[in-house]
Motif scaffolding. Structure first.
Motif, PDB file in Angstrom:
ATOM      1  N   ALA A 164      39.399   5.696  -1.477  1.00  0.00           N
ATOM      2  CA  ALA A 164      39.310   5.000  -0.193  1.00  0.00           C
ATOM      3  C   ALA A 164      39.619   3.529  -0.400  1.00  0.00           C
ATOM      4  CB  ALA A 164      37.914   5.170   0.403  1.00  0.00           C
ATOM      5  N   GLU A 165      40.394   2.983   0.515  1.00  0.00           N
ATOM      6  CA  GLU A 165      40.789   1.569   0.472  1.00  0.00           C
ATOM      7  C   GLU A 165      40.814   1.071   1.904  1.00  0.00           C
ATOM      8  OE1 GLU A 165      43.647  -1.494   1.266  1.00  0.00           O
ATOM      9  OE2 GLU A 165      44.167   0.636   1.505  1.00  0.00           O
ATOM     10  N   TYR A 166      40.405  -0.183   2.126  1.00  0.00           N
ATOM     11  CA  TYR A 166      40.091  -0.678   3.462  1.00  0.00           C
ATOM     12  C   TYR A 166      41.213  -0.440   4.476  1.00  0.00           C
ATOM     13  CZ  TYR A 166      38.404  -3.853   7.100  1.00  0.00           C
ATOM     14  OH  TYR A 166      37.983  -4.388   8.292  1.00  0.00           O
ATOM     15  N   LYS A 167      42.434  -0.806   4.137  1.00  0.00           N
ATOM     16  CA  LYS A 167      43.519  -0.685   5.111  1.00  0.00           C
ATOM     17  C   LYS A 167      43.781   0.770   5.470  1.00  0.00           C
ATOM     18  CE  LYS A 167      45.940  -4.999   4.090  1.00  0.00           C
ATOM     19  NZ  LYS A 167      47.210  -5.638   3.635  1.00  0.00           N
ATOM     20  N   ARG A 168      43.723   1.663   4.475  1.00  0.00           N
ATOM     21  CA  ARG A 168      43.949   3.080   4.766  1.00  0.00           C
ATOM     22  C   ARG A 168      42.810   3.668   5.591  1.00  0.00           C
ATOM     23  NH1 ARG A 168      44.741   3.927  -0.633  1.00  0.00           N
ATOM     24  NH2 ARG A 168      43.369   5.754  -0.619  1.00  0.00           N
ATOM     25  N   VAL A 169      41.585   3.262   5.271  1.00  0.00           N
ATOM     26  CA  VAL A 169      40.446   3.737   6.050  1.00  0.00           C
ATOM     27  C   VAL A 169      40.556   3.255   7.497  1.00  0.00           C
ATOM     28  CG1 VAL A 169      37.945   3.554   6.352  1.00  0.00           C
ATOM     29  CG2 VAL A 169      38.897   3.955   4.082  1.00  0.00           C
ATOM     30  N   CYS A 170      40.966   1.989   7.675  1.00  0.00           N
ATOM     31  CA  CYS A 170      41.099   1.432   9.028  1.00  0.00           C
ATOM     32  C   CYS A 170      42.192   2.128   9.832  1.00  0.00           C
ATOM     33  CB  CYS A 170      41.384  -0.070   8.964  1.00  0.00           C
ATOM     34  SG  CYS A 170      39.940  -1.050   8.522  1.00  0.00           S
ATOM     35  N   SER A 171      43.125   2.767   9.157  1.00  0.00           N
ATOM     36  CA  SER A 171      44.170   3.507   9.882  1.00  0.00           C
ATOM     37  C   SER A 171      43.594   4.739  10.567  1.00  0.00           C
ATOM     38  CB  SER A 171      45.280   3.933   8.920  1.00  0.00           C
ATOM     39  OG  SER A 171      44.850   5.010   8.084  1.00  0.00           O
ATOM     40  N   GLY A 172      42.415   5.177  10.114  1.00  0.00           N
ATOM     41  CA  GLY A 172      41.792   6.371  10.667  1.00  0.00           C
ATOM     42  C   GLY A 172      42.318   7.668  10.109  1.00  0.00           C
ATOM     43  N   HIS A 173      43.253   7.587   9.157  1.00  0.00           N
ATOM     44  CA  HIS A 173      43.906   8.795   8.657  1.00  0.00           C
ATOM     45  C   HIS A 173      43.212   9.420   7.437  1.00  0.00           C
ATOM     46  CE1 HIS A 173      47.759   7.018  10.612  1.00  0.00           C
ATOM     47  NE2 HIS A 173      47.075   7.745  11.466  1.00  0.00           N
ATOM     48  N   THR A 174      42.288   8.687   6.806  1.00  0.00           N
ATOM     49  CA  THR A 174      41.662   9.225   5.602  1.00  0.00           C
ATOM     50  C   THR A 174      40.402  10.023   5.904  1.00  0.00           C
ATOM     51  OG1 THR A 174      40.169   7.353   5.155  1.00  0.00           O
ATOM     52  CG2 THR A 174      42.457   7.144   4.391  1.00  0.00           C
ATOM     53  N   GLY A 175      39.854   9.855   7.103  1.00  0.00           N
ATOM     54  CA  GLY A 175      38.632  10.565   7.470  1.00  0.00           C
ATOM     55  C   GLY A 175      37.358   9.900   7.009  1.00  0.00           C
ATOM     56  N   HIS A 176      37.457   8.786   6.276  1.00  0.00           N
ATOM     57  CA  HIS A 176      36.250   8.113   5.806  1.00  0.00           C
ATOM     58  C   HIS A 176      35.578   7.323   6.924  1.00  0.00           C
ATOM     59  CE1 HIS A 176      38.465   8.666   1.968  1.00  0.00           C
ATOM     60  NE2 HIS A 176      37.250   8.842   1.489  1.00  0.00           N
ATOM     61  N   ALA A 177      34.283   7.159   6.795  1.00  0.00           N
ATOM     62  CA  ALA A 177      33.521   6.268   7.661  1.00  0.00           C
ATOM     63  C   ALA A 177      33.118   5.035   6.868  1.00  0.00           C
ATOM     64  CB  ALA A 177      32.262   6.961   8.183  1.00  0.00           C
ATOM     65  N   GLU A 178      33.058   3.895   7.555  1.00  0.00           N
ATOM     66  CA  GLU A 178      32.465   2.713   6.935  1.00  0.00           C
ATOM     67  C   GLU A 178      30.955   2.942   6.875  1.00  0.00           C
ATOM     68  OE1 GLU A 178      33.385  -1.153   8.320  1.00  0.00           O
ATOM     69  OE2 GLU A 178      35.553  -0.805   8.391  1.00  0.00           O
ATOM     70  N   VAL A 179      30.371   2.782   5.687  1.00  0.00           N
ATOM     71  CA  VAL A 179      28.947   3.063   5.499  1.00  0.00           C
ATOM     72  C   VAL A 179      28.320   1.988   4.622  1.00  0.00           C
ATOM     73  CG1 VAL A 179      29.302   5.565   5.677  1.00  0.00           C
ATOM     74  CG2 VAL A 179      29.308   4.477   3.414  1.00  0.00           C
ATOM     75  N   VAL A 180      27.008   2.018   4.570  1.00  0.00           N
ATOM     76  CA  VAL A 180      26.274   1.287   3.539  1.00  0.00           C
ATOM     77  C   VAL A 180      25.468   2.301   2.747  1.00  0.00           C
ATOM     78  CG1 VAL A 180      26.157  -0.941   4.698  1.00  0.00           C
ATOM     79  CG2 VAL A 180      24.395   0.777   5.160  1.00  0.00           C
ATOM     80  N   GLN A 181      25.404   2.094   1.440  1.00  0.00           N
ATOM     81  CA  GLN A 181      24.551   2.931   0.606  1.00  0.00           C
ATOM     82  C   GLN A 181      23.375   2.082   0.137  1.00  0.00           C
ATOM     83  OE1 GLN A 181      25.431   4.942  -3.518  1.00  0.00           O
ATOM     84  NE2 GLN A 181      25.760   6.453  -1.882  1.00  0.00           N
ATOM     85  N   LEU A 182      22.174   2.559   0.437  1.00  0.00           N
ATOM     86  CA  LEU A 182      20.942   1.844   0.114  1.00  0.00           C
ATOM     87  C   LEU A 182      20.289   2.472  -1.103  1.00  0.00           C
ATOM     88  CD1 LEU A 182      19.357   1.823   3.700  1.00  0.00           C
ATOM     89  CD2 LEU A 182      21.158   0.341   2.822  1.00  0.00           C
ATOM     90  N   SER A 183      19.777   1.635  -1.980  1.00  0.00           N
ATOM     91  CA  SER A 183      18.881   2.066  -3.042  1.00  0.00           C
ATOM     92  C   SER A 183      17.506   1.527  -2.667  1.00  0.00           C
ATOM     93  CB  SER A 183      19.344   1.506  -4.396  1.00  0.00           C
ATOM     94  OG  SER A 183      18.460   1.891  -5.431  1.00  0.00           O
ATOM     95  N   PHE A 184      16.539   2.431  -2.443  1.00  0.00           N
ATOM     96  CA  PHE A 184      15.245   1.990  -1.932  1.00  0.00           C
ATOM     97  C   PHE A 184      14.097   2.681  -2.660  1.00  0.00           C
ATOM     98  CE2 PHE A 184      16.265   5.775   0.460  1.00  0.00           C
ATOM     99  CZ  PHE A 184      15.053   6.387   0.748  1.00  0.00           C
ATOM    100  N   ASN A 185      12.948   2.036  -2.613  1.00  0.00           N
ATOM    101  CA  ASN A 185      11.739   2.574  -3.228  1.00  0.00           C
ATOM    102  C   ASN A 185      10.942   3.298  -2.146  1.00  0.00           C
ATOM    103  OD1 ASN A 185       9.238   3.073  -4.376  1.00  0.00           O
ATOM    104  ND2 ASN A 185       9.111   1.101  -5.408  1.00  0.00           N
ATOM    105  N   PRO A 186      10.870   4.629  -2.172  1.00  0.00           N
ATOM    106  CA  PRO A 186      10.171   5.369  -1.112  1.00  0.00           C
ATOM    107  C   PRO A 186       8.672   5.101  -1.079  1.00  0.00           C
ATOM    108  CG  PRO A 186      10.848   6.840  -2.887  1.00  0.00           C
ATOM    109  CD  PRO A 186      11.495   5.519  -3.172  1.00  0.00           C
ATOM    110  N   ASP A 187       8.109   4.485  -2.146  1.00  0.00           N
ATOM    111  CA  ASP A 187       6.697   4.100  -2.108  1.00  0.00           C
ATOM    112  C   ASP A 187       6.492   2.836  -1.272  1.00  0.00           C
ATOM    113  OD1 ASP A 187       6.008   6.228  -3.657  1.00  0.00           O
ATOM    114  OD2 ASP A 187       5.824   5.098  -5.525  1.00  0.00           O
ATOM    115  N   GLU A 188       7.590   2.074  -1.053  1.00  0.00           N
ATOM    116  CA  GLU A 188       7.515   0.845  -0.260  1.00  0.00           C
ATOM    117  C   GLU A 188       8.028   1.034   1.162  1.00  0.00           C
ATOM    118  OE1 GLU A 188       8.336  -3.039  -2.457  1.00  0.00           O
ATOM    119  OE2 GLU A 188       9.530  -1.618  -3.621  1.00  0.00           O
ATOM    120  N   ILE A 189       9.046   1.870   1.325  1.00  0.00           N
ATOM    121  CA  ILE A 189       9.624   2.104   2.637  1.00  0.00           C
ATOM    122  C   ILE A 189      10.142   3.543   2.686  1.00  0.00           C
ATOM    123  CG2 ILE A 189      11.912   1.229   1.954  1.00  0.00           C
ATOM    124  CD1 ILE A 189      12.137   0.091   4.830  1.00  0.00           C
TER     125      ILE A 189
END
Length: 301
Positions: A164-189
């Motif tokens: 995945a690369e930004y310009k190709r993703v923005c074309s809508g042709h790759t099927g990817h979604a813009e996302v965020v991946q979180l690393s979190f402590n489930p004991d805190e949140i």
């Protein structure tokens, strides 16, 4: 020295190459140190790593004295090896202008062994969440403020292509979604609390768009990492629909996580570095202000 299997010997001792996009560290983004698979000598820090979209892990710097360079026999490339044991790592390239340092160490994952930061080694429980709700600049800016969230990485998920690369993703042709991946402590949140914030900072009833950002890359989606996340996401969507908080039904997808591609370095901490840019001032800042007003108790102190 570590005992190597047949494929590791092929790459490290016989100077072979693993297939592109196949290595375990190609999409890896945790904080720590990358060491030599053969002798365990430290080679690269996680802050040296960047996504070059080349199919192999890429680094724009090395731990001083850790890596030696040798011209290839064909005279066209420069090989890099572990300075301690001489194990083959890959090749180094310059002049590509991919990062300010203008250097790319293209390294085989199989030549590396990753050691996470000490706090993660000490047994602190960590979990992952991957969420898409429009432009990842907005989501990153909000989730970085949450207590218990240790890292937020903008990127791409859910597509049909092998990279995945930004310009190709923005074309809508790759099927990817813009996302965020979180690393979190489930004991805190909890994952449920993350979802509560997620549903408040974007419009989950808008199909393939958020405001003026239009296309499947801006769809509302939760990529679940385990069965418990799937149950929590579906249960929350049911409750929110029953509560009729919006005039239209929620269209948020709940999909199995099948890989994550970190976004280019210039997207990292975008709001923090470009808060006065028009899009940030008009679109991102109101979402951050809304979060601060509604979820003050969840913010970092």
């Amino acid at each position: 020295m570590r005992q190597l299997n047949e494929f590791e010997r092929f790459v490290i001792e016989q100077k072979g190459t693993e297939r592109p996009f196949s290595g375990e560290y190609y999409q890896h983004s945790a904080k720590g140190v990358y060491c030599c698979r053969k002798c365990d000598a430290p080679l690269y820090l996680s802050e040296h790593k960047f996504n070059a979209h080349c199919g192999w892990p890429a680094f724009d710097d090395e731990i001083p004295g850790a890596v030696n360079r040798h011209p290839d026999a064909d005279g066209r490339r420069v090989e890099i090896v572990c300075s301690h044991c001489g194990g083959h790592l890959g090749h180094v390239f310059e002049g590509e202008l991919l990062t300010p340092k203008n250097v790319r160490h293209c390294v085989n994952s199989v030549s590396l062994h990753f050691k996470p930061l000490e706090e993660e080694q000490a047994g602190e429980p960590m979990a992952k969440a991957t969420l898409g709700g429009g432009c990842f600049w907005c989501l990153e800016a909000v989730f970085k403020e949450l207590k218990g969230v240790h890292s937020v990485i903008s990127g791409y998920a859910g597509g049909t292509e092998a990279d995945a690369e930004y310009k190709r993703v923005c074309s809508g042709h790759t099927g990817h979604a813009e996302v965020v991946q979180l690393s979190f402590n489930p004991d805190e949140i909890s994952f449920e609390t993350l979802l509560e914030v997620f549903f408040q900072i974007h419009d989950p009833t808008s199909l393939n768009r958020q405001g003026n950002d239009v296309g499947p890359q801006y769809r509302s989606v939760i990529f679940i990492h385990d069965e418990q996340q799937a149950q929590s996401a579906n249960a929350m969507i049911t409750r929110l629909n029953e509560a009729k908080l919006w005039d239209r039904p929620i269209v948020t997808q709940v999909s199995a996580f099948d890989g994550f591609y970190p976004a280019e370095d210039y997207h990292r901490d975008y709001f923090a570095h470009h808060g006065e840019q028009p899009y940030c001032a008009i679109v991102v800042r109101p979402k951050v202000d809304k979060f601060r007003a509604q979820f003050a108790a969840l913010r970092r102190r």
